[in-house]
Scaffold this active site. Structure first.
Site, short mmCIF file in Angstrom:
data_model
loop_
_atom_site.label_atom_id
_atom_site.label_comp_id
_atom_site.label_asym_id
_atom_site.label_seq_id
_atom_site.Cartn_x
_atom_site.Cartn_y
_atom_site.Cartn_z
N LEU A 510 121.03 29.11 15.38
CA LEU A 510 120.75 28.20 14.26
C LEU A 510 120.16 26.93 14.85
O LEU A 510 120.79 26.27 15.69
CB LEU A 510 122.03 27.88 13.47
CG LEU A 510 121.91 26.76 12.42
CD1 LEU A 510 120.88 27.12 11.36
CD2 LEU A 510 123.26 26.48 11.77
N GLU A 511 118.95 26.58 14.43
CA GLU A 511 118.26 25.37 14.90
C GLU A 511 118.42 24.30 13.82
O GLU A 511 117.91 24.44 12.72
CB GLU A 511 116.79 25.68 15.16
CG GLU A 511 115.99 24.51 15.70
CD GLU A 511 114.54 24.87 15.96
OE1 GLU A 511 113.94 24.29 16.88
OE2 GLU A 511 114.00 25.74 15.23
N ILE A 512 119.16 23.26 14.15
CA ILE A 512 119.39 22.16 13.21
C ILE A 512 118.43 21.02 13.55
O ILE A 512 118.30 20.63 14.71
CB ILE A 512 120.86 21.69 13.26
CG1 ILE A 512 121.76 22.79 12.67
CG2 ILE A 512 121.05 20.38 12.52
CD1 ILE A 512 123.24 22.49 12.71
#
Length: 764
Positions: A510-512
């Site tokens: 997951l790239e925030i």
């Protein structure tokens, strides 16, 4: 009681020591005796004639076979064996949910030579050999994870009991670190469950649940977990497991329980067949062939595992143990193992929330859009018992999303990782709807609508009109700048990017994405939700393409140029998988979607100009016009048919590539050059992202590349790869290609700086 006894013994030992000193005789053994020191990792309590040895690594959720734990374990076992009152032993953990999670990886990393790693393996072998040869029966009572070195401890015991708990898993994950079981596991496991099952277990590194372990013969007895009572279910289960283990240990010592196993008919047939040389030969050849097909020979550990198991079964245990320690030492020094261990540490770091605890927990989440991504996000959210709303604009879309979620959960039921009751209970966390009802009670809204800025602006305005002031708005976008999305927001501090990867229930990353206005609390809340969803998280700064898409774009641009030169998607796939990418680049374009690839190429091309240059994007646009959108349309670079695994080239796509064909330069068109053209552009863009502070550190860059984009795990990520390959060599390659192709290969300044000083490393 044991602690009290030890405490009472200290004054006695001191007084004895004082007496010796007064009489002119100094007994140094007493002054430095480790027995006098309070043990912190292992303790022992004798219950009647059974010694209960408990593992409990302080300040940790799990037990690991660290130097300290091994030292204390050896001391305790020596005392137990010397105690005539003890007739049997139980090994158990004081930690609920973990027996022993494996060896302390830092011990392996501390080894600087093959010889040091071989010695480490030999010490483990000797320790577990003592347990195996003990005249006092030793029973392993397993609740929770029993992995790697932990399983090797259990294998050395005479009897194994495990709880039928979902958290109780057994396995040998060493292959995932580029290693093999180094403390006797390669020799004991085949004897216990047969060579084929042992090879399958060690080569895949998969987790084995208690019921399956019992069927394999890895576990002798199962214990059902207990429900609530005067104590918590966890405490009651642990106490019950200990009681059962003590009774078994006593029964074995009294000859009331036999250690002789009754083999099933299939096991007897397998054992009989394995006596024949040609049968063994066929099994090893078949396994080696499968390993080579999956790894392309790029990972040495699987082949070494086969070699060591074969040595033990053909030449005997002594030769097997010797080979095991030798190959363990060799593997520990390989670049592949160091890269994979680096990824392991990176995963651990990316599963921490460095932004702290959010002010308000996200107990209810709403997901906008029930398409492939939206339904996937909803599935991984309800799976963790978070109340979730799934909204779409059409009933048909909503039904498709619900069906996707049900299928995802039902697949787990088929694999027996969930029961049908658990599936239905998880599904009950989902509310599907066509309106914004109950959105005012949501703590976070995650939008997963089409990649269109006007649509995202419209959705954001609609959502902000109905949500509460504390609610966070997260956009699942792969390339659109979050600051532009937040431009229409009344509360930009509550807007953040959460870029999931497809399929969401299988992809770990997951790239925030944070903007200059995103608050720390908003970031903390987004990370907390991602961790609950079971994701490995990187947090990056906002910008076109963020980190992952920015690295992917120039790589795909170069892949397009290769397709123009060769006109052969299969060759492109063969070269990229031969380098270590799990999916070929042409196949990746089909998986991502040809339309999405074209969209990203155009958008980032406008922003970054020549740096995103490469093949002609008109190839992709023409394919889109023809309806060749990739796997989702059944046609892309390849043809896709339901139930057909073989991929055939799409003649229509081949024709388009021929139309745009360009001549290749012999100096830059060898197989190695094509591989390095693709990889060097990926690496250069990754380093530039660090230079521009899109990335906060190289570790997150490596994790994002491997777990989000499939960068070869054996290389450890782009930054680890530069360290091992050499920054100066990488710059030389880029300059060579720059002379032929142009500015898209110009090395970034940070890479040039590292090339000038070889002592500089991205990862230490």
């Amino acid at each position: 009681m044991a602690a009290a006894v030890r405490a009472a013994m200290v004054p006695l030992r001191l007084s004895v020591n004082r007496h010796h000193r007064l009489s002119g005789y100094i007994c140094r053994r007493f002054t430095v005796s480790s027995i006098m020191m309070e043990r912190t990792h292992v303790n022992c309590e004798v219950k009647s004639d059974v010694a209960v040895v408990r593992f409990n690594t302080p300040n940790s959720k799990v037990n690991t076979l660290s130097q300290k734990l091994q030292s204390e374990f050896t001391e305790v076992m020596d005392e137990v064996w010397a105690n005539d009152a003890v007739r049997s032993v139980v090994l158990i953990s004081s930690k609920p949910g973990c027996f022993i999670a494996g060896a302390d990886i830092n011990m392996i990393q501390d080894c600087k030579t093959v010889e040091e790693a071989v010695h480490l393996s030999r010490e483990g072998q000797k320790m577990f050999e003592k347990i195996e040869e003990s005249t006092k029966p030793v029973v392993a009572a397993i609740h929770g994870s029993c992995l790697g070195g932990g399983l090797e401890v259990a294998l050395a015991c005479h009897y194994r009991i495990a709880t039928k708990d979902r958290r109780t898993i057994l396995g040998t994950p060493e292959v995932m670190l580029g290693l093999l079981p180094g403390a006797g596991g390669t020799q004991r496991l085949p004897k216990m469950i047969g060579v084929p099952n042992a090879l399958d277990t060690m080569l895949t590194g998969k987790n084995i649940r208690a019921e399956k372990a019992k069927k394999l013969g890895l576990v002798d007895q199962l214990v059902s977990p207990l429900g609530p009572g005067l104590k918590s279910p966890e405490e009651r289960t642990m106490e019950y497991l200990e009681e059962v283990a003590i009774d078994c240990a006593r029964g074995i010592a009294n000859k009331q329980i036999s250690l002789k196993k009754d083999k099933k008919m299939m096991d007897k047939i397998q054992s009989w067949a394995m006596k024949f040389h040609f049968v063994r030969e066929q099994i090893y050849k078949m396994v080696e062939k499968k390993v080579m097909a999956q790894t392309k020979g790029l990972y040495p550990a699987p082949l070494k595992i086969i070699e060591v198991v074969r040595t033990g079964s053909e030449q005997g245990s002594d030769a097997g143990y010797l080979m095991e320690s030798q190959k363990f030492g060799e593997l520990a020094m390989t670049n592949e193992s160091k890269a994979l261990i680096g990824l392991y540490h990176g995963q651990v770091e990316c599963k921490k929330n460095k932004f702290g605890k959010p002010q308000k927990e996200s107990k209810r989440i709403a997901v906008l859009g029930a398409g492939l991504m939206g339904a996937g996000i909803a599935q991984v959210t309800i799976d963790k018992d978070i109340s979730t709303i799934l909204k779409d604009t059409t009933l048909e879309g909503l039904e498709r999303g619900q069906q996707q979620i049900y299928k995802g959960l039902n697949d787990k039921v088929k694999k027996k990782s969930l029961t049908s009751f658990e599936r239905d209970r998880i599904q009950s966390n989902l509310t599907s709807q066509l309106d914004y009802c109950q959105f005012d009670k949501a703590d976070m809204v995650i939008e997963a609508v089409f990649e269109d800025m006007k649509l995202k602006h419209s959705v954001l305005k609609e959502v902000e009109a109905v949500i509460s002031p504390h609610c966070i708005f997260a956009s699942n976008t792969s390339a659109l700048p979050i600051s532009e999305i937040a431009a229409v927001s009344k509360r930009p501090e509550k807007v953040i990017g959460m870029h999931y990867f497809s399929p969401v229930d299988k992809m770990q990353l997951l790239e925030i994405i944070t903007t200059d206005k995103t608050s720390k609390d908003t970031t903390a809340a987004a990370v907390t939700v991602g961790l609950k969803q079971g994701k490995v998280i990187i947090v990056v700064k906002d910008g076109p393409g963020f980190y992952t898409t920015r690295c992917l774009a120039p790589t795909l641009a170069e892949a397009l140029r290769v397709l123009q030169e060769t006109g052969d998607p299969k060759k492109l796939d063969r070269l990229t998988t031969a380098f270590g990418f799990p999916v070929g680049t042409a196949t990746l374009i089909d998986e991502v979607g040809v339309d999405v690839a074209a969209h990203v190429a155009e958008d980032l091309g406008r922003v970054f100009g020549s740096r995103m240059a490469g093949g002609n994007v008109e190839i992709l646009k023409t394919m889109v016009e023809k309806g060749f959108l990739g796997r989702k349309a059944g046609k892309g670079c390849y043809l896709y048919q339901p139930g057909v695994r073989a991929k055939n080239l799409n003649p229509g796509a081949k024709e388009i590539m021929e139309r745009f064909k360009i001549p290749s330069n012999p100096e830059t068109s060898t197989d190695e050059d094509i591989q390095m053209r693709l990889v060097s552009r990926f690496v250069n863009e990754a380093v530039l992202c660090l230079q521009e502070e899109i990335l906060s550190n190289p570790i997150e860059g490596d994790i994002g590349a491997v777990f989000g984009l499939g960068f070869p795990p054996r290389l450890g990520g782009p930054f680890k790869f530069v360290d091992s390959y050499g920054a100066s060599k990488m710059v030389d390659k880029l300059l060579k290609y720059e002379n032929v192709f142009g500015a898209e290969f110009t090395p970034c300044q940070m890479l040039l700086d590292y090339a000038k000083d070889e002592s500089k490393k991205f990862r230490h």
